[in-house]
Design an enzyme around this catalytic site. Sequence first.
Site, PDB file in Angstrom:
ATOM      1  N   GLY A 157       0.973  -1.202   0.099  1.00 44.09           N
ATOM      2  CA  GLY A 157      -0.031  -0.140   0.077  1.00 44.09           C
ATOM      3  C   GLY A 157       0.711   1.169   0.154  1.00 44.09           C
ATOM      4  O   GLY A 157       2.226   1.359  -0.096  1.00 44.09           O
ATOM      5  N   GLU A 193      -1.124   1.461  -7.052  1.00 49.30           N
ATOM      6  CA  GLU A 193      -0.225   0.467  -6.201  1.00 49.30           C
ATOM      7  C   GLU A 193      -0.111  -0.856  -6.629  1.00 49.30           C
ATOM      8  O   GLU A 193       0.856  -1.625  -6.551  1.00 49.30           O
ATOM      9  CB  GLU A 193      -0.931   0.692  -4.823  1.00 49.30           C
ATOM     10  CG  GLU A 193      -0.684   2.028  -3.873  1.00 49.30           C
ATOM     11  CD  GLU A 193       0.821   2.318  -3.674  1.00 49.30           C
ATOM     12  OE1 GLU A 193       1.479   1.393  -3.643  1.00 49.30           O
ATOM     13  OE2 GLU A 193       1.053   3.422  -3.220  1.00 49.30           O
ATOM     14  N   GLU A 195       3.374  -2.689  -7.338  1.00 50.92           N
ATOM     15  CA  GLU A 195       3.538  -3.917  -6.370  1.00 50.92           C
ATOM     16  C   GLU A 195       3.568  -5.197  -7.349  1.00 50.92           C
ATOM     17  O   GLU A 195       4.617  -6.289  -7.023  1.00 50.92           O
ATOM     18  CB  GLU A 195       2.666  -3.955  -5.062  1.00 50.92           C
ATOM     19  CG  GLU A 195       2.360  -2.758  -4.119  1.00 50.92           C
ATOM     20  CD  GLU A 195       3.492  -2.710  -3.693  1.00 50.92           C
ATOM     21  OE1 GLU A 195       4.418  -3.301  -3.509  1.00 50.92           O
ATOM     22  OE2 GLU A 195       3.611  -1.695  -2.720  1.00 50.92           O
ATOM     23  N   PRO A 221      -7.752   5.316  15.962  1.00 53.19           N
ATOM     24  CA  PRO A 221      -6.817   6.398  16.255  1.00 53.19           C
ATOM     25  C   PRO A 221      -5.380   6.038  16.521  1.00 53.19           C
ATOM     26  O   PRO A 221      -4.436   6.717  16.030  1.00 53.19           O
ATOM     27  CB  PRO A 221      -7.524   7.085  17.623  1.00 53.19           C
ATOM     28  CG  PRO A 221      -8.891   6.925  17.571  1.00 53.19           C
ATOM     29  CD  PRO A 221      -8.994   5.640  16.676  1.00 53.19           C
ATOM     30  N   ASP A 222      -5.298   4.729  17.007  1.00 51.44           N
ATOM     31  CA  ASP A 222      -4.070   4.223  17.313  1.00 51.44           C
ATOM     32  C   ASP A 222      -3.653   3.254  16.413  1.00 51.44           C
ATOM     33  O   ASP A 222      -2.518   2.378  16.495  1.00 51.44           O
ATOM     34  CB  ASP A 222      -3.821   3.601  18.529  1.00 51.44           C
ATOM     35  CG  ASP A 222      -5.060   2.528  18.678  1.00 51.44           C
ATOM     36  OD1 ASP A 222      -5.752   2.418  17.779  1.00 51.44           O
ATOM     37  OD2 ASP A 222      -5.221   1.779  19.853  1.00 51.44           O
ATOM     38  N   GLU A 255      10.290  -7.009  -1.874  1.00 60.61           N
ATOM     39  CA  GLU A 255      10.256  -8.389  -0.991  1.00 60.61           C
ATOM     40  C   GLU A 255       8.713  -8.313  -1.245  1.00 60.61           C
ATOM     41  O   GLU A 255       8.294  -9.099   0.073  1.00 60.61           O
ATOM     42  CB  GLU A 255      10.655  -8.143   0.447  1.00 60.61           C
ATOM     43  CG  GLU A 255      12.274  -7.935   0.394  1.00 60.61           C
ATOM     44  CD  GLU A 255      12.772  -8.820   1.762  1.00 60.61           C
ATOM     45  OE1 GLU A 255      12.565  -9.708   1.915  1.00 60.61           O
ATOM     46  OE2 GLU A 255      13.472  -8.157   2.368  1.00 60.61           O
ATOM     47  N   GLU A 280       5.761 -11.023  -1.903  1.00 65.31           N
ATOM     48  CA  GLU A 280       5.746 -12.317  -2.117  1.00 65.31           C
ATOM     49  C   GLU A 280       4.325 -12.947  -1.786  1.00 65.31           C
ATOM     50  O   GLU A 280       3.589 -12.333  -1.190  1.00 65.31           O
ATOM     51  CB  GLU A 280       6.621 -13.120  -0.923  1.00 65.31           C
ATOM     52  CG  GLU A 280       8.195 -13.440  -1.406  1.00 65.31           C
ATOM     53  CD  GLU A 280       8.750 -14.406  -0.094  1.00 65.31           C
ATOM     54  OE1 GLU A 280       8.163 -15.139   0.490  1.00 65.31           O
ATOM     55  OE2 GLU A 280       9.936 -14.084  -0.045  1.00 65.31           O
TER      56      GLU A 280
END
Lengths: 226, 226
Positions: free
Chosen positions: A42, A58, A62, A81-82, A112, A114
């Site tokens: 992302g 993206e 990717e 929020p966290d 990387e 996979e």
Amino acid sequence: MSYPVFAVTVDLVVLTVREGGLHVLLVRRGIEPYQGKWALPGGFVLEDEDLGSAARRELAEETGLADAGGHLEQLASYGAPDRDPRGRVVTVAYLALLPDLPVPTAGTDAAEAEWRPVGELGLAFDHDRILADGIERARSKLEYTPLAAAFCPPEFTIAALRQVYEAVWGEAIDPRNFHRKATSTPGFVSPTGGSTEGGAGRPARLYRRGDAALLNPPLLRRRPGD
Amino acid sequence: MSYPVFAVTVDLVVLTVREGGLHVLLVRRGIEPYQGKWALPGGFVLEDEDLGSAARRELAEETGLADAGGHLEQLASYGAPDRDPRGRVVTVAYLALLPDLPVPTAGTDAAEAEWRPVGELGLAFDHDRILADGIERARSKLEYTPLAAAFCPPEFTIAALRQVYEAVWGEAIDPRNFHRKATSTPGFVSPTGGSTEGGAGRPARLYRRGDAALLNPPLLRRRPGD
DNA sequence: CCTTTTCTCGTCATCATGACGATAATCCTC
DNA sequence: GAGGATTATCGTCATGATGACGAGAAAAGG
């Protein structure tokens, strides 16, 4: 009026079927937080960029693939929020279903990246939850849409389509009943006229994805507890 | 790394069934842009607030009701670069299904909140699209879940439940077949033991919402083009 | 008492499904 | 080339869900 400001990212749940099982594209984080952990691919939504455009960009970055017949749709948004220790970040998750293609790693961001079997836990951020939501969405969509074909190359056999269902749902399906259902549900698949050759057993006819948006009637999986 | 900053809002598609039709809660905008236009209720996500919490807060503020047995779920996110002329705003839309209750206007933000029949176009921002997505989600959810009961008071009759389906889907349903389906699908509704009294015709038994998360088998609407 | 209204239960044909038998068309092995 | 293994395709049958619709049950209102 004043209001809080957020960073907005898109995260991708990119699923494919390989080796008989459902796999997800993961990247190993090179920086803190969660350095060294697996995470969904992302990135930030850019100025002047739509959410869907950011997801397509993206995905191309990717996988290194120009959208190869798969499927991309918005999944859900996450904004506890966290959820990111660096600050307030809302992520809009997208779900992509792709045929099993090698992930080119040269010249892309996917240093990387996979294919990993789904079911591993311990992803960075709240990606365990996002992945679980994506898988459930995929399982559910296979019931009501012809999207299983998004996991297949442009031409495929009924058996290949059935193996997609078996991998995504994790249950065996009777080949004869599935064949009847796939070929008799309008718009599910359409025959190309060609056949496989060289494999074991009787050659199978080839099909393309049908033009129906919805399977009618749907192809319901067996619910636990029936 | 630098990245763009966004404002994040939640917008609500609040649906109810009244007078035999599907209605949506709209507010008239008092300020530019789109001053005077109808819009979905919504507001900014606050610092330290989760997306779902923001949606519940807005719903309480706009309807003046402490969650009265309805249903609230995330719908989708919208973030086109030009969707708000004031700058980059991503909105996370939520879908609420409520029983038909009067909207109190005193002492709330809902200065001009009103139930409006769905189908009117010309809402502010991209709210026409969000509303259309919400309606389609509601129609679809009624097929696979017992959520129609979210449009009803805590106790309701099978006929009331059927009228919810008829209003949301916009099609007539045979009362006898619907009765059989509602009472025979496990977890759809559960009888309270009580009955209606005082109305026209034979009294009807009362039911509560069942405990099933999914209707099995589902209650499929007639698809156009069959 | 009769009509109207609405709820509830039954019947029947049709369709979709799960379980599984049988045949077809290829490959592989001897 | 004969026979077995493998896979695809088609068919049969019992069961369950559904749509169409008949008919009785339980109230209100004249």
